[in-house]
Motif scaffolding. Sequence first.
Motif, mmCIF file in Angstrom:
data_model
loop_
_atom_site.group_PDB
_atom_site.id
_atom_site.type_symbol
_atom_site.label_atom_id
_atom_site.label_comp_id
_atom_site.label_asym_id
_atom_site.label_seq_id
_atom_site.Cartn_x
_atom_site.Cartn_y
_atom_site.Cartn_z
ATOM 1 N N ILE A 8 0.858 -1.176 0.000
ATOM 2 C CA ILE A 8 0.000 0.000 0.000
ATOM 3 C C ILE A 8 0.896 1.228 0.000
ATOM 4 C CG2 ILE A 8 -1.793 1.302 1.208
ATOM 5 C CD1 ILE A 8 -2.723 -1.341 2.456
ATOM 6 N N SER A 9 0.821 2.000 -1.065
ATOM 7 C CA SER A 9 1.618 3.209 -1.200
ATOM 8 C C SER A 9 0.726 4.406 -0.887
ATOM 9 C CB SER A 9 2.185 3.300 -2.619
ATOM 10 O OG SER A 9 3.083 4.369 -2.712
ATOM 11 N N ARG A 10 1.051 5.113 0.210
ATOM 12 C CA ARG A 10 0.186 6.190 0.697
ATOM 13 C C ARG A 10 0.796 7.572 0.568
ATOM 14 N NH1 ARG A 10 -2.746 4.557 6.159
ATOM 15 N NH2 ARG A 10 -4.002 6.272 5.403
ATOM 16 N N GLN A 11 2.013 7.646 0.058
ATOM 17 C CA GLN A 11 2.705 8.932 0.005
ATOM 18 C C GLN A 11 2.785 9.466 -1.420
ATOM 19 O OE1 GLN A 11 3.811 10.560 2.846
ATOM 20 N NE2 GLN A 11 2.703 8.909 3.862
ATOM 21 N N ALA A 12 2.692 10.773 -1.548
ATOM 22 C CA ALA A 12 2.871 11.423 -2.842
ATOM 23 C C ALA A 12 4.309 11.210 -3.306
ATOM 24 C CB ALA A 12 2.576 12.919 -2.711
ATOM 25 N N VAL A 45 -2.139 8.205 -4.537
ATOM 26 C CA VAL A 45 -2.753 8.279 -5.868
ATOM 27 C C VAL A 45 -2.113 9.358 -6.735
ATOM 28 C CG1 VAL A 45 -4.966 7.290 -5.124
ATOM 29 C CG2 VAL A 45 -4.655 9.780 -5.127
ATOM 30 N N PHE A 46 -1.433 10.327 -6.114
ATOM 31 C CA PHE A 46 -0.744 11.348 -6.901
ATOM 32 C C PHE A 46 0.371 10.740 -7.754
ATOM 33 C CE2 PHE A 46 -2.242 14.628 -3.722
ATOM 34 C CZ PHE A 46 -3.067 15.290 -4.623
ATOM 35 N N ALA A 76 -1.533 -6.636 -10.658
ATOM 36 C CA ALA A 76 -2.654 -6.372 -9.763
ATOM 37 C C ALA A 76 -2.459 -4.985 -9.153
ATOM 38 C CB ALA A 76 -2.734 -7.446 -8.680
ATOM 39 N N LEU A 77 -2.929 -3.973 -9.871
ATOM 40 C CA LEU A 77 -2.755 -2.581 -9.465
ATOM 41 C C LEU A 77 -4.116 -1.977 -9.140
ATOM 42 C CD1 LEU A 77 -0.234 -1.581 -12.267
ATOM 43 C CD2 LEU A 77 0.295 -2.178 -9.900
ATOM 44 N N PHE A 78 -4.181 -1.301 -7.999
ATOM 45 C CA PHE A 78 -5.450 -0.791 -7.504
ATOM 46 C C PHE A 78 -5.299 0.651 -7.027
ATOM 47 C CE2 PHE A 78 -4.872 -5.272 -6.551
ATOM 48 C CZ PHE A 78 -5.971 -5.839 -7.173
ATOM 49 N N ALA A 79 -6.386 1.405 -7.075
ATOM 50 C CA ALA A 79 -6.431 2.762 -6.535
ATOM 51 C C ALA A 79 -7.743 2.926 -5.784
ATOM 52 C CB ALA A 79 -6.308 3.794 -7.643
ATOM 53 N N ASP A 80 -7.690 3.704 -4.746
ATOM 54 C CA ASP A 80 -8.861 3.976 -3.926
ATOM 55 C C ASP A 80 -9.709 5.075 -4.569
ATOM 56 O OD1 ASP A 80 -10.580 4.174 -1.647
ATOM 57 O OD2 ASP A 80 -9.374 5.856 -0.929
#
Length: 119
Positions: A8-12, A45-46, A76-80
């Motif tokens: 999970i990547s949460r940083q810009a 997401v940025f 398997a790539l996902f975005a919120d």
Amino acid sequence: MAKSLLIISRQAPWAGPSAREALDIALAGGAFDLPLGMLFLDDGVFQLAPAQQPAQLQQKNLAANLQALPMFGVEALFADARSLLERGLDAEHLTLDVEVLDDAALAALINRFDQVVTL
């Protein structure tokens, strides 16, 4: 049998080393055929936004690394969906083909993987 891993990547991409570290883990895992997925959440997401100009911030461009994910078997790539909406990003204009997930689908996704790493 290899355990599955969700990153999970949460940083810009310009907020520090976390975005690059998440990509490095994904690329390394993909190179070793580890079953993994990558979720872009919150400011992460940025990383998917088009026409970024990281040189103006004296940062390296992550676009090439992002484009390499499918070549390394990370498909398997996902975005919120909520993160995209809150940040004014249109899912149709992202730099990667990702599956956009609502809150219920996010919970199901996280439960589907054996291990989860958040950066």
